[in-house]
Design a protein around this motif. Structure first.
Motif, mmCIF file in Angstrom:
data_model
loop_
_atom_site.group_PDB
_atom_site.id
_atom_site.type_symbol
_atom_site.label_atom_id
_atom_site.label_comp_id
_atom_site.label_asym_id
_atom_site.label_seq_id
_atom_site.Cartn_x
_atom_site.Cartn_y
_atom_site.Cartn_z
ATOM 1 N N TYR A 1 -14.764 -3.910 2.562
ATOM 2 C CA TYR A 1 -13.485 -3.608 1.925
ATOM 3 C C TYR A 1 -13.356 -2.108 1.696
ATOM 4 O O TYR A 1 -12.283 -1.535 1.851
ATOM 5 N N ASP A 2 -14.475 -1.468 1.319
ATOM 6 C CA ASP A 2 -14.444 -0.018 1.109
ATOM 7 C C ASP A 2 -14.003 0.682 2.376
ATOM 8 O O ASP A 2 -13.123 1.544 2.365
ATOM 9 N N ASP B 1 -2.586 -3.794 -5.386
ATOM 10 C CA ASP B 1 -2.981 -2.691 -6.239
ATOM 11 C C ASP B 1 -1.822 -2.144 -7.049
ATOM 12 O O ASP B 1 -2.019 -1.505 -8.069
ATOM 13 N N ARG C 1 -10.362 0.189 3.011
ATOM 14 C CA ARG C 1 -9.531 0.993 2.114
ATOM 15 C C ARG C 1 -9.472 2.442 2.592
ATOM 16 O O ARG C 1 -8.414 3.064 2.558
ATOM 17 N N GLN D 1 -6.180 -6.635 4.378
ATOM 18 C CA GLN D 1 -7.602 -6.895 4.134
ATOM 19 C C GLN D 1 -7.878 -8.386 4.071
ATOM 20 O O GLN D 1 -8.877 -8.866 4.601
#
Lengths: 315, 301
Positions: A210-211, B2, A214, A223
């Protein structure tokens, strides 16, 4: 053979024998006999008469246009089971995946949500069915009909509708629509379990993926579809099969809400089987329905194994 | 999600579902403290006479509608099933996980194949098998009974608690062996070998060394079986006819028919609470093990 090995063997045999005997006489042998009874005409009292595939031919004949009332029972049961398999499977998979990814992204009070969402799963199906029978009631205390009533008066008060939009009370548990009414009940009950199942699978996906995503600017939706879903695919397939098999075997809810009687419009395969055996003394035909259920379970399981990812993922 | 808007929507959904799950229970508990007459007069009010109606409803359910018997029956049937099941499944699972001969590998496949068999397939054979076996047992045991001066004693597996326990144990075996063998497999064999070197026999090595190590697995298996058997309805419905032998789910279903027939909903709400409350209490104490069990299952795929 050394004395120790002989001793080991004796112990191992003694350890499995009781389980072997019980399983053989109470599960394996009856299962084999179940297949035999499916090929017979039998009232449960006299000797069973071998009739080949006649019971199954009778089921198929029910689908023809000129089938009689009694022959039509089987297709109706199949229809109800399909409703109970597909409806909950679609809704529960969608909801559980949403909730699970929400939990993974660290919401506040996650443990409260987890514990509460899972709780209906461990209640008896009888209690859940009666709870929903009361919620659906057409008497004054039926919550859903009361809500519809308030919605009616709300809409008219706001001038959005000239007359009541919904005709209350709606007989939610009427035999004709019972299968549809059970969908919300099943979703309400089972979603928590599948949420936990998917959450556990998601937590095994390494955070570094996921990092990286991102850093590359992938949105959370992206994602989900490109990392999460592919990596937990096997668990999702397993969940889907659990739901299909559960929908195939529904008995308790229909039987309890129908006051322990078989009704032509609301039968599932399991309730039809029960009434064939114990009300109409057609044990052979009942056993044949059970064989249909077994074959469907087998089919789903085999299809699942094919749907699993071919190679193990390395990450 | 987010963005703060997405975040807000997320919480709205979660809280809505939380309310949808929790509120019905609150509604049932509050309504169980109201008399039937009150429920019909003002369906959604607060109880007018907490202690009076609550006492009346629950007394009627517990005593007159036999929930005390059903409760006791469930406790008896489920606890004896669990004890017998674990006594049979633990050694079997240990042996199946520990010894790798070809026979034992096939034996494990044989046991696990039972998970595919729907209970419906077993219903007809078991039902009539019970009749035959009961007759055979009656004949076989008659000399024994005669010796005690009892002629004409009929042994029956159908419509009896021992018969139901035998069914529950046998039909839970596959699933239980599945959980327990995968647990025993994860245990290191060094400890077993150390035990053998120290002079333990095979049984002592199992009982004093390996079984205590497998405790988390045994607890998980026990909890899942407890929930399944405590809630079991279908087999009990088929095999138990006499009212005084009925288990809780069977009793609740019967009371629901009476209550609908006589429009006695105060009784039904109280009965529902009596059935749900023990499950809630057990859940509060054991939910950690339950979620662990699911996590374990998910990772195994």
């Amino acid at each position: 053979m050394s004395p120790h090995r002989a001793h080991q063997r004796r112990f191992a045999l003694a350890a499995v024998t009781p389980a072997f005997l019980l399983f053989t006489f109470w599960v394996a042998w009856p299962a084999v006999k179940g297949f035999y009874f499916a090929l017979t005409r039998w009232d449960g009292l006299s000797d069973p008469v071998y009739i080949g595939l006649e019971n199954f031919q009778q089921m198929v004949a029910g689908f023809s246009a000129e089938a009689g009332k009694s022959a039509k029972l089987f297709p109706v049961a199949i229809r109800n089971n399909l409703i109970l398999m597909i409806g909950p499977a679609v809704l529960i998979l969608a909801l559980a995946l949403c909730f699970a990814s929400a939990m993974r992204s660290r919401v506040r009070g996650a443990s409260i949500f987890r514990v509460a969402f899972f709780f209906p799963n461990i209640l008896s199906a009888v209690a859940v069915s009666i709870l929903w029978m009361l919620l659906y009631s057409t008497s004054g205390f039926g919550v859903f009909n009361a809500l519809l009533g308030w919605l009616n008066s709300g809409l008219t008060a706001l001038g959005l509708a000239a007359e009541p939009t919904f005709k209350v009370p709606v007989a939610f548990t009427d035999s004709k629509i019972l299968a549809w009414s059970l969908i919300p009940m099943i979703v309400w009950t089972a979603t928590g379990f599948y949420m936990l199942l998917f959450l556990a699978a998601m937590q095994a996906v390494p955070e570094t993926l996921y990092d990286a995503a991102r850093v590359d600017g992938a949105s959370p939706t992206l994602q989900f579809f490109h990392i999460t879903l592919p990596l937990i695919w096997d668990t999702v397939v397993t969940g889907m099969v659990f739901l299909l098999i559960a929908g195939l075997k529904v008995f308790d809810a229909v039987w309890v809400i129908e006051q322990q009687q078989s009704r032509p419009d609301s039968n599932t395969l399991a309730t039809l089987m029960y009434s064939k055996i114990f009300n109409e003394y057609q044990a052979g035909y009942g056993a044949a329905i059970a064989v249909v259920i077994f074959l469907a379970v087998l089919l789903f399981t085999l299809v699942t194994l094919r749907l699993y990812r071919k190679e193990a993922l390395e990450y | 999600m987010d963005t703060s808007g997405g975040r807000f929507l997320l919480y709205v959904c979660l809280i809505a579902w939380l309310l949808a799950v929790v509120l019905p229970f609150g509604w049932v508990i509050v309504t169980s403290a109201r008399s039937t007459e009150e429920i019909f007069r003002a369906p959604f009010g607060w109880p007018e006479d907490w202690s009076g109606s609550l006492g009346a409803n629950y007394r009627k359910a517990w005593v007159k509608s036999h929930f005390e018997d059903y409760f006791l029956n469930s406790v008896l049937v489920v606890s004896s099933s669990l004890a017998l099941l674990l006594a049979i499944a633990c050694p079997a699972a240990y042996a199946l996980a520990r010894y790798h001969s070809r026979t034992f590998r096939w034996l494990l496949v044989y046991f696990l194949s039972g998970m595919m068999v729907p209970v419906q397939l077993l219903l007809v054979p078991l039902f009539f098998q019970y009749k035959d076996w009961s007759e055979a047992l009656t004949v076989a045991l008659s000399p024994l009974f005669a010796w005690f001066g009892q002629n004409h004693v009929e042994v029956s597996l159908a419509d009896s608690h021992p018969g139901l326990v035998l069914l529950y144990v046998s039909l839970s075996l596959s699933f239980t062996l599945f959980i327990l063998t995968s647990f025993f497999r994860t245990l290191p064999t060094e400890l077993y070998e150390a035990g053998i070197i120290d002079g333990c026999g095979e049984f002592r090595a199992f009982w004093t060394v390996m079984l205590p190590l497998a405790k988390p697995g045994v607890v998980t298996a026990a909890i899942f079986n407890f929930i399944g058997l405590w809630n079991e309805y279908f087999l009990a419905l088929v095999f138990i006819n006499t009212d005084k032998y009925k288990t809780l789910p069977l009793g609740l279903a019967a009371v629901s028919i009476q209550a609908n027939y006589r429009s006695d909903f105060g009784l039904l709400f109280a009965g529902l609470v009596i059935v749900m409350l023990p499950t809630l209490v057990v859940y509060i104490f054991l939910q950690r093990y339950l979620t662990q069990g699911i996590t374990l299952g998910a990772l195994k795929g």
